[in-house]
Design a protein around this motif. Structure first.
Motif, PDB file in Angstrom:
ATOM      1  N   LYS A 312      18.451  -3.765 -33.645  1.00  0.00           N
ATOM      2  CA  LYS A 312      17.083  -4.236 -34.583  1.00  0.00           C
ATOM      3  C   LYS A 312      17.446  -5.645 -34.594  1.00  0.00           C
ATOM      4  N   ALA A 313      16.453  -6.499 -34.224  1.00  0.00           N
ATOM      5  CA  ALA A 313      16.581  -7.878 -34.190  1.00  0.00           C
ATOM      6  C   ALA A 313      18.109  -8.718 -34.111  1.00  0.00           C
ATOM      7  N   PRO A 314      18.534  -8.316 -32.843  1.00  0.00           N
ATOM      8  CA  PRO A 314      19.930  -9.037 -32.635  1.00  0.00           C
ATOM      9  C   PRO A 314      19.702 -10.615 -32.264  1.00  0.00           C
ATOM     10  N   ARG A 315      20.770 -11.162 -32.091  1.00  0.00           N
ATOM     11  CA  ARG A 315      20.765 -12.568 -31.526  1.00  0.00           C
ATOM     12  C   ARG A 315      20.587 -12.672 -30.130  1.00  0.00           C
ATOM     13  N   LEU A 316      19.223 -13.139 -29.864  1.00  0.00           N
ATOM     14  CA  LEU A 316      18.993 -13.159 -28.282  1.00  0.00           C
ATOM     15  C   LEU A 316      18.252 -14.169 -28.158  1.00  0.00           C
ATOM     16  N   LEU A 317      18.654 -15.152 -26.921  1.00  0.00           N
ATOM     17  CA  LEU A 317      17.789 -16.469 -26.472  1.00  0.00           C
ATOM     18  C   LEU A 317      18.124 -17.326 -27.554  1.00  0.00           C
TER      19      LEU A 317
END
Ligand code: AHR
Length: 503
Positions: A312-317
């Motif tokens: 859930k809500a990982p560090r992406l982009l």
């Protein structure tokens, strides 16, 4: 020392700038919503769970309109999942980004956030897994005053007044093989036409945008725009453009021509739209919505695009921007100003954390990335009429652009305040530039605030401890009557504001 001349005349306006070119984008992706704009329990959170520090920075950024809820996320999204009592909302897999979507935040929360930020919403309807029926139902939920099942459902959810959302995107990047429900131009053109038709039957006064190509180098580019518009030309007001800039070869000279690339893209799409108009014997001018643009290439590895385990809500982009990226954003903003007759809407993608102008730590502080600054200055000082400029400057060459001008500039006149803003970027990597600007038709002018955005290190970044890249008062500018003189550092982005001299 380079020498450049710029001439602008108050009587020769290109167009009135639409403030919606200072838009951004909030997608359910990584930490843009969760941990970005919305974080209940954060020390600055308000009663809705909105981070006040992010709201303050959003206002400072000068954002006028925000696109929501995606992006690639849109093409598998059911709007119904994100309304009503939070405890009853379903948790879903988001196939676009490989994450778990809790649906704690949805349409009504986004509208509350827009109201808190003083921003116009730009919504999008899912034309990936869904179609015209979902679009009309969603629109009825949002915009119909009451007395029907869906408008009364909104009222039962605590929103008595209609949201009155005017701007709607018809799907997202429907040409892209990565898109859930990708379509051919013929398939998409027909669905866009029919979706626009039912949306207009359901609600007056909408602005509708059809999807153009995902970027200028898509194999179907140009044919896509032509075929899509050939179907839905009468039903839509905008064709969209998306463009992300890259410096993958670490070659600043080529990177600087991202600005020319954007200019070419805008001019070509306008020409294609005009050719569809000509074929149809139509006088309608299709406008352009650059509803995703930014620098994005560093956070583009498999690991930064997707994490295992449906988090859930990982560090992406989470692109960390440096000084050279801020230069590109500043130059692209000048390009948008100089195309103000066709580009009426643009969204820097995205607002926070995910390729964002603002960065946060979950549970911690928020700060301005380098690209925040040219955007904030352009939004604050780029209001009114963009003047047609004559620019005389030397040029440099790359393989793709044999004559790219060193000076990139724009002049904006605000008839309400009488103020004049001169935006000027020196693209030389090693030579200073003497800029002489001849500003005609204003009478005698005096210099107001003037800023220089420069750093000796192209790779300098901002972080929570230090804002290394930020504008400083311009060290070398003066005004004499109608002439502005300034010395522009190599690789610098500059803004000069002028006002009438007291008589
Ligand atoms: O902004 C990030 C992604 O880039 C969006 O979801 C998509 O529309 C584009 O490819």
């Amino acid at each position: 020392m380079l020498s450049s001349r710029l001439i602008a005349d108050r009587d020769f306006a290109l167009a009135t700038l639409d403030p919606r070119v200072f838009g951004t984008f909030v997608e359910h992706l990584g930490r843009c919503v969760y941990g970005g704009i919305y974080e209940p329990g954060h020390p600055t959170a308000d009663e809705n769970g909105f981070r006040r520090d992010v709201l303050d920075l959003t206002r400072e950024l000068g954002v006028t309109i925000v696109r929501y809820p995606g992006g690639n996320f849109l093409s598998g999204y059911n709007w119904e999942d994100g309304v009503g009592p939070k405890e009853e909302r379903p948790v879903r897999l988001d196939l676009a980004w490989g994450t778990t979507e809790p649906n704690e935040f949805g349409t009504n929360e986004f509208m509350d956030w827009c109201r808190a930020a003083g921003i116009e919403p730009m919504f999008a309807v899912n034309l990936g897994t869904r179609g015209p029926d979902e679009a009309r139902r969603f629109l009825e939920y949002c915009n119909h005053p009451g007395g029907t099942a869906l408008s009364d459902l909104r009222r039962a959810h605590g929103y008595e007044q209609p949201h009155d959302i005017k701007f709607w995107c018809l799907g997202n990047e429907m040409d892209g093989p990565w898109q859930i429900g990708q379509k051919t131009a013929q398939e998409y053109g027909r669905i866009a036409q029919e979706t626009a038709k039912v949306m207009r039957l359901a609600c007056d006064g909408l602005s509708l945008a059809a999807c153009g190509s995902s970027h200028l180098d898509m194999p179907s580019y140009a044919a896509w725009e032509y075929q899509v518009l050939d179907h839905c030309f009468e039903q839509v007001d905008f064709i969209s453009l998306h463009q992300y800039f890259k410096n993958e070869e670490d070659d600043i000279v080529t990177y600087l021509t991202s600005i020319d690339h954007l200019d070419l893209f805008i001019r070509e799409v306008a020409a294609i739209a005009d050719s569809v108009a000509a074929k149809r014997r139509s006088k309608k001018k299709m406008m352009l919505s650059l509803d995703e643009w930014n620098v994005w290439y560093k956070a583009h590895t498999p690991d930064t695009l997707r994490k295992p385990g449906w988090p859930k809500a990982p560090r992406l982009l989470e692109e960390i921007y440096n000084f050279e990226d801020a230069l590109i954003i500043g130059g692209a903003l000048i390009t948008l100003l100089n195309n103000a007759d066709r580009v009426k809407v643009a969204c820097l993608a995205q607002l926070v954390n995910v390729i964002g102008a603002i960065f946060t730590e979950t549970g911690g502080p928020a700060w301005r990335q380098t690209i925040f600054h040219p955007f904030a200055l352009a939004s604050r000082h780029g209001r009114g009429e963009v003047l047609r400029c004559r620019v005389q400057t030397e040029s440099f060459a790359t393989k793709r652009y044999p004559a790219a001008p060193f000076l990139v500039a724009s002049v904006v006149h605000d008839p309400e305040t009488g103020g004049v803003s001169v935006f000027a970027m020196n693209r030389s990597v090693d030579e200073e530039m003497q800029l002489n600007a001849d500003l005609r038709g204003f009478g005698d002018l005096v210099l107001g605030d003037a800023y220089e955005l420069h750093h000796d290190d192209l790779k300098a970044i901002n972080d929570k401890d230090e804002e290394r890249v930020k504008p400083v008062p311009h060290p070398a500018a003066s005004v004499d009557g109608r002439a502005l003189f300034a010395r522009l550092k190599p690789l610098s982005w500059n803004l000069f504001t002028l006002r009438r001299a007291e008589s």
